[in-house]
Motif scaffolding. Structure first.
Motif, mmCIF file in Angstrom:
data_model
loop_
_atom_site.group_PDB
_atom_site.id
_atom_site.type_symbol
_atom_site.label_atom_id
_atom_site.label_comp_id
_atom_site.label_asym_id
_atom_site.label_seq_id
_atom_site.Cartn_x
_atom_site.Cartn_y
_atom_site.Cartn_z
ATOM 1 N N ALA A 20 -9.684 -34.363 -46.063
ATOM 2 C CA ALA A 20 -10.389 -33.408 -46.908
ATOM 3 C C ALA A 20 -11.160 -32.405 -46.068
ATOM 4 C CB ALA A 20 -11.350 -34.170 -47.826
ATOM 5 N N ALA A 21 -11.759 -31.439 -46.732
ATOM 6 C CA ALA A 21 -12.647 -30.451 -46.117
ATOM 7 C C ALA A 21 -11.976 -29.693 -44.989
ATOM 8 C CB ALA A 21 -13.928 -31.137 -45.630
ATOM 9 N N CYS A 22 -10.799 -29.175 -45.255
ATOM 10 C CA CYS A 22 -10.028 -28.528 -44.188
ATOM 11 C C CYS A 22 -10.557 -27.163 -43.792
ATOM 12 C CB CYS A 22 -8.577 -28.380 -44.610
ATOM 13 S SG CYS A 22 -7.799 -29.969 -44.821
ATOM 14 N N ALA A 23 -10.697 -26.271 -44.726
ATOM 15 C CA ALA A 23 -10.994 -24.882 -44.388
ATOM 16 C C ALA A 23 -12.283 -24.762 -43.587
ATOM 17 C CB ALA A 23 -11.082 -24.045 -45.659
ATOM 18 N N GLU A 24 -13.299 -25.517 -43.984
ATOM 19 C CA GLU A 24 -14.572 -25.439 -43.294
ATOM 20 C C GLU A 24 -14.478 -25.997 -41.873
ATOM 21 O OE1 GLU A 24 -14.324 -27.431 -46.258
ATOM 22 O OE2 GLU A 24 -14.464 -25.591 -47.407
ATOM 23 N N ASP A 25 -13.656 -27.023 -41.698
ATOM 24 C CA ASP A 25 -13.544 -27.679 -40.403
ATOM 25 C C ASP A 25 -12.706 -26.895 -39.406
ATOM 26 O OD1 ASP A 25 -15.008 -29.704 -41.483
ATOM 27 O OD2 ASP A 25 -13.276 -30.957 -41.947
ATOM 28 N N LEU A 26 -11.831 -26.032 -39.885
ATOM 29 C CA LEU A 26 -10.928 -25.331 -38.985
ATOM 30 C C LEU A 26 -11.630 -24.300 -38.126
ATOM 31 C CD1 LEU A 26 -7.814 -24.808 -41.248
ATOM 32 C CD2 LEU A 26 -8.081 -26.411 -39.379
ATOM 33 N N GLY A 27 -12.662 -23.657 -38.642
ATOM 34 C CA GLY A 27 -13.385 -22.687 -37.851
ATOM 35 C C GLY A 27 -12.607 -21.406 -37.621
ATOM 36 N N ARG A 28 -11.571 -21.191 -38.371
ATOM 37 C CA ARG A 28 -10.788 -19.968 -38.257
ATOM 38 C C ARG A 28 -10.186 -19.663 -39.614
ATOM 39 N NH1 ARG A 28 -6.207 -20.860 -34.105
ATOM 40 N NH2 ARG A 28 -5.441 -18.958 -35.025
ATOM 41 N N GLU A 29 -9.665 -18.482 -39.751
ATOM 42 C CA GLU A 29 -9.107 -18.040 -41.022
ATOM 43 C C GLU A 29 -7.635 -18.420 -41.130
ATOM 44 O OE1 GLU A 29 -10.464 -15.442 -43.311
ATOM 45 O OE2 GLU A 29 -12.464 -15.553 -42.468
ATOM 46 N N TRP A 30 -7.288 -19.065 -42.228
ATOM 47 C CA TRP A 30 -5.902 -19.408 -42.524
ATOM 48 C C TRP A 30 -5.526 -18.737 -43.825
ATOM 49 C CZ3 TRP A 30 -2.644 -22.076 -39.366
ATOM 50 C CH2 TRP A 30 -3.236 -22.700 -38.267
ATOM 51 N N GLN A 31 -4.382 -18.114 -43.849
ATOM 52 C CA GLN A 31 -3.881 -17.435 -45.037
ATOM 53 C C GLN A 31 -2.774 -18.277 -45.655
ATOM 54 O OE1 GLN A 31 -1.878 -13.807 -44.046
ATOM 55 N NE2 GLN A 31 -1.428 -13.280 -46.163
ATOM 56 N N ALA A 32 -2.911 -18.567 -46.940
ATOM 57 C CA ALA A 32 -1.864 -19.286 -47.643
ATOM 58 C C ALA A 32 -0.691 -18.336 -47.900
ATOM 59 C CB ALA A 32 -2.393 -19.833 -48.960
ATOM 60 N N LEU A 33 0.509 -18.848 -47.715
ATOM 61 C CA LEU A 33 1.724 -18.069 -47.908
ATOM 62 C C LEU A 33 2.598 -18.751 -48.943
ATOM 63 C CD1 LEU A 33 2.653 -17.629 -44.126
ATOM 64 C CD2 LEU A 33 1.386 -16.001 -45.546
ATOM 65 N N ASP A 34 3.553 -18.009 -49.474
ATOM 66 C CA ASP A 34 4.571 -18.640 -50.297
ATOM 67 C C ASP A 34 5.879 -18.637 -49.503
ATOM 68 O OD1 ASP A 34 5.716 -16.075 -50.547
ATOM 69 O OD2 ASP A 34 4.726 -15.718 -52.469
ATOM 70 N N SER A 35 6.913 -19.215 -50.068
ATOM 71 C CA SER A 35 8.167 -19.341 -49.331
ATOM 72 C C SER A 35 8.799 -17.982 -49.033
ATOM 73 C CB SER A 35 9.151 -20.229 -50.098
ATOM 74 O OG SER A 35 9.431 -19.667 -51.363
ATOM 75 N N GLU A 36 8.469 -16.967 -49.811
ATOM 76 C CA GLU A 36 9.029 -15.632 -49.579
ATOM 77 C C GLU A 36 8.365 -14.935 -48.396
ATOM 78 O OE1 GLU A 36 11.717 -14.465 -51.242
ATOM 79 O OE2 GLU A 36 11.714 -16.458 -52.126
ATOM 80 N N THR A 37 7.062 -15.129 -48.209
ATOM 81 C CA THR A 37 6.356 -14.430 -47.125
ATOM 82 C C THR A 37 6.297 -15.245 -45.840
ATOM 83 O OG1 THR A 37 4.235 -15.240 -47.984
ATOM 84 C CG2 THR A 37 4.936 -13.039 -48.679
ATOM 85 N N SER A 38 6.580 -16.518 -45.915
ATOM 86 C CA SER A 38 6.592 -17.351 -44.711
ATOM 87 C C SER A 38 7.779 -16.986 -43.824
ATOM 88 C CB SER A 38 6.693 -18.828 -45.096
ATOM 89 O OG SER A 38 6.862 -19.617 -43.934
ATOM 90 N N LYS A 39 7.575 -17.034 -42.519
ATOM 91 C CA LYS A 39 8.664 -16.809 -41.553
ATOM 92 C C LYS A 39 9.537 -18.053 -41.419
ATOM 93 C CE LYS A 39 7.498 -12.706 -39.953
ATOM 94 N NZ LYS A 39 8.336 -11.565 -40.250
ATOM 95 N N ILE A 40 9.007 -19.203 -41.816
ATOM 96 C CA ILE A 40 9.714 -20.468 -41.647
ATOM 97 C C ILE A 40 10.717 -20.664 -42.779
ATOM 98 C CG2 ILE A 40 9.470 -22.981 -41.578
ATOM 99 C CD1 ILE A 40 6.599 -22.475 -40.465
ATOM 100 N N ALA A 41 11.955 -20.929 -42.399
ATOM 101 C CA ALA A 41 13.007 -21.271 -43.362
ATOM 102 C C ALA A 41 13.608 -22.595 -42.895
ATOM 103 C CB ALA A 41 14.069 -20.183 -43.415
ATOM 104 N N PHE A 42 13.290 -23.660 -43.578
ATOM 105 C CA PHE A 42 13.752 -24.995 -43.195
ATOM 106 C C PHE A 42 14.342 -25.636 -44.433
ATOM 107 C CE2 PHE A 42 12.468 -29.456 -41.705
ATOM 108 C CZ PHE A 42 13.538 -29.569 -40.844
ATOM 109 N N ARG A 43 15.642 -25.784 -44.443
ATOM 110 C CA ARG A 43 16.331 -26.280 -45.634
ATOM 111 C C ARG A 43 17.018 -27.610 -45.362
ATOM 112 N NH1 ARG A 43 16.450 -20.846 -45.484
ATOM 113 N NH2 ARG A 43 15.624 -19.780 -47.296
ATOM 114 N N ALA A 44 16.277 -28.517 -44.781
ATOM 115 C CA ALA A 44 16.812 -29.848 -44.507
ATOM 116 C C ALA A 44 16.985 -30.606 -45.822
ATOM 117 C CB ALA A 44 15.877 -30.603 -43.565
#
Length: 196
Positions: A20-44
């Motif tokens: 739990a409590a991820c965003a506060e603990d990271l100390g940096r900005e993370w942007q949530a993406l969807d499958s269309e905007t993500s660079k990762i394509a993994f279709r296992a």
């Protein structure tokens, strides 16, 4: 440039269930993406029924963009699959001390303390080029970890005891508990890795 990206893998532990409590603990900005905007394509196989989360962050001090994708089932204690994509800023390279994905498994928070057995280091080719991978197992779960270095002096080329490249893909994929992960399936998994 030698980024301290290994430490950044630990920051991604919030992607795994039960923490739990991820965003506060990271100390940096993370942007949530969807499958269309993500660079990762993994279709296992089997990932289409898993909950997927994509995040992106840029570390200006290290001149590296990090993107992560994690696929988590409803009752898993670890992600069924996780992929990290790192890309250096133009004019920079990522330098790695190892070409063996086994050395990187300890940085995945959900797996690092498991009693793991590894198979031999193997090489395959996917649409991005050469990918190093090893099968591994823990607590009745069979998995594969992979490492791919792309661009520049990379593409698997050696520079000292490691490799350099503009981009890197690292990740793992696990079969359901108690299920085998046979060589044809491993081949299907590592050839399904792509970056858009």
């Amino acid at each position: 440039m030698t980024p301290s990206w290994i430490g950044k893998l630990l920051l991604l532990s919030c992607l795994l269930p039960g923490l739990a409590a991820c965003a506060e603990d990271l100390g940096r900005e993370w942007q949530a993406l969807d499958s269309e905007t993500s660079k990762i394509a993994f279709r296992a196989p089997g990932l289409e029924t898993q909950k997927v989360r994509f995040l992106r962050s840029y570390d200006g001090g290290q001149s590296v963009m990090i993107e992560s994708g994690s696929w988590i089932g409803p009752e898993a204690r670890h992600a069924k699959a996780m992929v990290l994509y790192l890309r250096a800023s133009p004019g920079y390279y990522l330098v790695y001390k190892t070409n063996d994905p086994q050395e990187l498994l300890k940085y995945f928070e959900g797996l690092k303390d498991k009693p793991i057995t590894f198979g031999p280091l193997e090489t395959a080719v996917n649409d991005l080029g050469r990918v190093q991978h090893r099968s591994f197992g823990f607590e009745g779960v069979n998995c594969v970890i992979f490492l791919q270095i792309l661009g520049g002096g990379g593409a698997g080329g050696d520079r000292g005891s490691g490799s350099a490249g503009e981009q890197q893909v690292i990740g793992y994929y696990c079969a359901d508990p108690g299920q085998p992960l046979e060589p044809p399936m491993v081949q299907q998994v590592v050839t399904s890795i792509d970056i858009k």
